[in-house]
Design a protein around this motif. Structure first.
Motif: not given
Length: 515
Positions: A200-229
């Protein structure tokens, strides 16, 4: 507990270490394979000046080690180790493959992709290793030394193969092989996930925070988009490396403020340990600034001023890693043996000895000029011996530092503090670029290390004086520029190492139960 250990351990260590070992091996294969070619590619193929090549190389290598601060923090709070490692690996693979395109936009974007990818991959896979062991597990130092050997198997093999391909078939074949290495690293890590070796090591630390949406996009996905930007931002910083010192000030201020804030939030015991972690990071910065001439000025020194036998200049980048492969297991066994005898030196002493042997290695590079031939070439023996000695210094300091960061850090800040540790490489590479630039004295200029006490040190160690060298050809002047810099910084490192050992007691007290 004993039954659990016997079924899940391999060679006395957690099974997950085996997968992280091979994932890191292939990731480092890709990283060091490309690194071995980079300065030579810029000076010989892109026809950049030495100064510009050192500047771009230093900016690239320093940024590679500042992004782990961000990647570690995002893993702690949002992604978890697993997702951060996979994202980092994908970005780095893209970066290596993009280097096969010659246009400047691809060159700088490729370096940027690797910089950002490394920020997600590097601190989190190292933190993951620490998570495999319980607190006060006596196998921890040995485990990190084994993990460190995996890094260096990749670092040893990659320059040999990538440089051979580049020399035989063209630069871009070397870069493609580096990219394939990264994909293999991702494949191994993914196998480990599918085989559930990390439990169970290395999993998402806070699923609620990961799935929280900003402008309709999950926070976790925003991190990926931010990395490319962020790719064009880092590409511009590398291209305009002359202004990187502003970023150094920004990162320094950020680290000071964050550490000050963290020190207020933790207990008195944790505070003392964090101060030691910061001290070790400063020492590692000094170590890195001198050590990281490998890949930049030492590669050109090997190319221009050493009688190479059996290896080309790019392939000499494998020598350091090759020695680590030979010595890592003996060192790991040595620490275990000395622990049994209760004579294992404290980490502070190991850091001091690391700096001492580093300096001695560079003094040996300087001494090589004592046997210079009529073509201004030095014997390859000294290059190999110098690498051997500074590798011993590295084994006293680097893997031990990785291990101590996981012990000295408060649990909820562990990935970020690991990022702070890797920031030493950011500062170290920045200053390494400044040191390398000291070897590029232009015709008619006087070397900084040709006069006063520096000149005396240079002449004593190298057997050369500026007055004699200036009357010879350009090759001799270039040789003097290299060996005088190495001799003086070698002496500085030896002195620092002795001072660290001498003033070890107040640091040891603050470490409390951490050895």
């Amino acid at each position: 507990m004993s039954n659990l250990r016997s079924t899940q351990d391999v060679f006395g260590h957690p099974k997950g270490l085996l997968y992280l070992f091979f994932a890191e091996l292939w990731e480092r294969f890709s990283f060091y394979g490309m690194r071995a070619l980079l300065v030579l590619y810029m000076t010989k193929h892109l026809l950049f000046s030495d100064e510009m090549s050192f500047g771009i190389y230093a900016a690239y290598m320093s940024l590679v080690y500042v992004t782990p601060l961000i990647g570690g923090m995002l893993a702690d709070k949002i992604l978890g180790f697993r997702k951060a490692i996979v994202l980092g690996g994908i970005l780095m693979a893209l970066g290596h493959f993009f280097l096969t395109f010659e246009a400047p936009i691809f060159f700088y974007s490729s370096l940027s992709l690797i910089i950002i990818g490394n920020g997600f991959f590097k601190p989190n896979i190292s933190s993951f290793v620490g998570k495999l062991y319980e607190d006060n597990d006596t196998r921890r130092d040995a485990g990190f030394t084994i993990f460190y050997m995996g890094i260096n198997i990749g670092g040893a093999v990659a320059p040999l193969l990538c440089a051979w391909l580049a020399e035989s078939y063209g630069w871009h074949y070397g870069f493609v092989l580096a990219g394939i290495g990264m994909l293999l690293g991702l494949f191994v890590f993914n196998r480990g996930l599918n085989n559930h070796v990390f439990e169970q090591k290395g999993l998402i630390p806070d699923k609620e925070k990961y799935n929280q949406k900003w402008v309709g996009i999950k926070t976790g996905n925003l991190v990926v988009i931010g990395a490319f930007l962020a790719v064009p931002i880092f590409a511009l910083i590398v291209r305009f490396y002359e202004f990187e010192h502003y970023l150094v000030w920004v990162v320094t201020l950020f680290l000071i403020l964050f550490l000050a804030s963290t020190l207020k939030k933790v207990t008195e015991s944790e505070r003392k340990k964090l101060v030691v972690a910061t001290y070790f990071t400063v020492l590692y910065t000094l170590f890195s600034a001198i050590f990281e001439q490998a890949g930049s000025s030492l590669t050109l020194f090997a190319d221009r001023s050493v009688n190479l036998v059996g290896l080309n200049a790019a392939q000499t980048n494998s020598v350091n890693s090759g020695f680590i492969i030979l010595l890592a297991i003996p060192f790991s066994m040595l620490w275990t043996y000395l622990t049994r005898l209760k004579k294992n030196p404290n980490s502070v002493i190991k850091f001091g000895l690391g700096l001492f042997f580093l300096g001695l290695g560079f003094v040996i590079f300087g001494v090589s000029a004592q046997q210079v031939d009529e073509f201004a070439k030095t014997p390859m023996f000294y290059l190999l011996l110098g690498y051997l000695v500074l590798t011993i210094g590295e084994l006293f300091l680097s893997p031990i530092g990785l291990s101590k960061m996981t012990e000295l850090s408060p649990v909820k800040y562990i990935a970020f503090i690991m990022g702070v540790w890797f920031s030493a490489n950011f500062f170290g590479h920045f200053f390494a670029g400044k040191i390398a630039s000291l070897t590029t004295v232009k015709e008619g200029e006087t070397s900084l290390f040709s006069e006063g006490i520096y000149g005396d040190v240079s002449e004593f160690i190298t057997g050369l004086s500026w007055e004699v060298v200036i009357q010879k050809n350009e090759a001799f002047q270039q040789l003097y520029n290299y060996v005088s810099v190495y001799a003086n910084f070698g002496v500085i490192s030896i002195t620092l190492g002795l001072l660290v050992v001498l003033f070890r007691k107040p640091i040891k007290r603050r470490m409390q139960n951490v050895h």
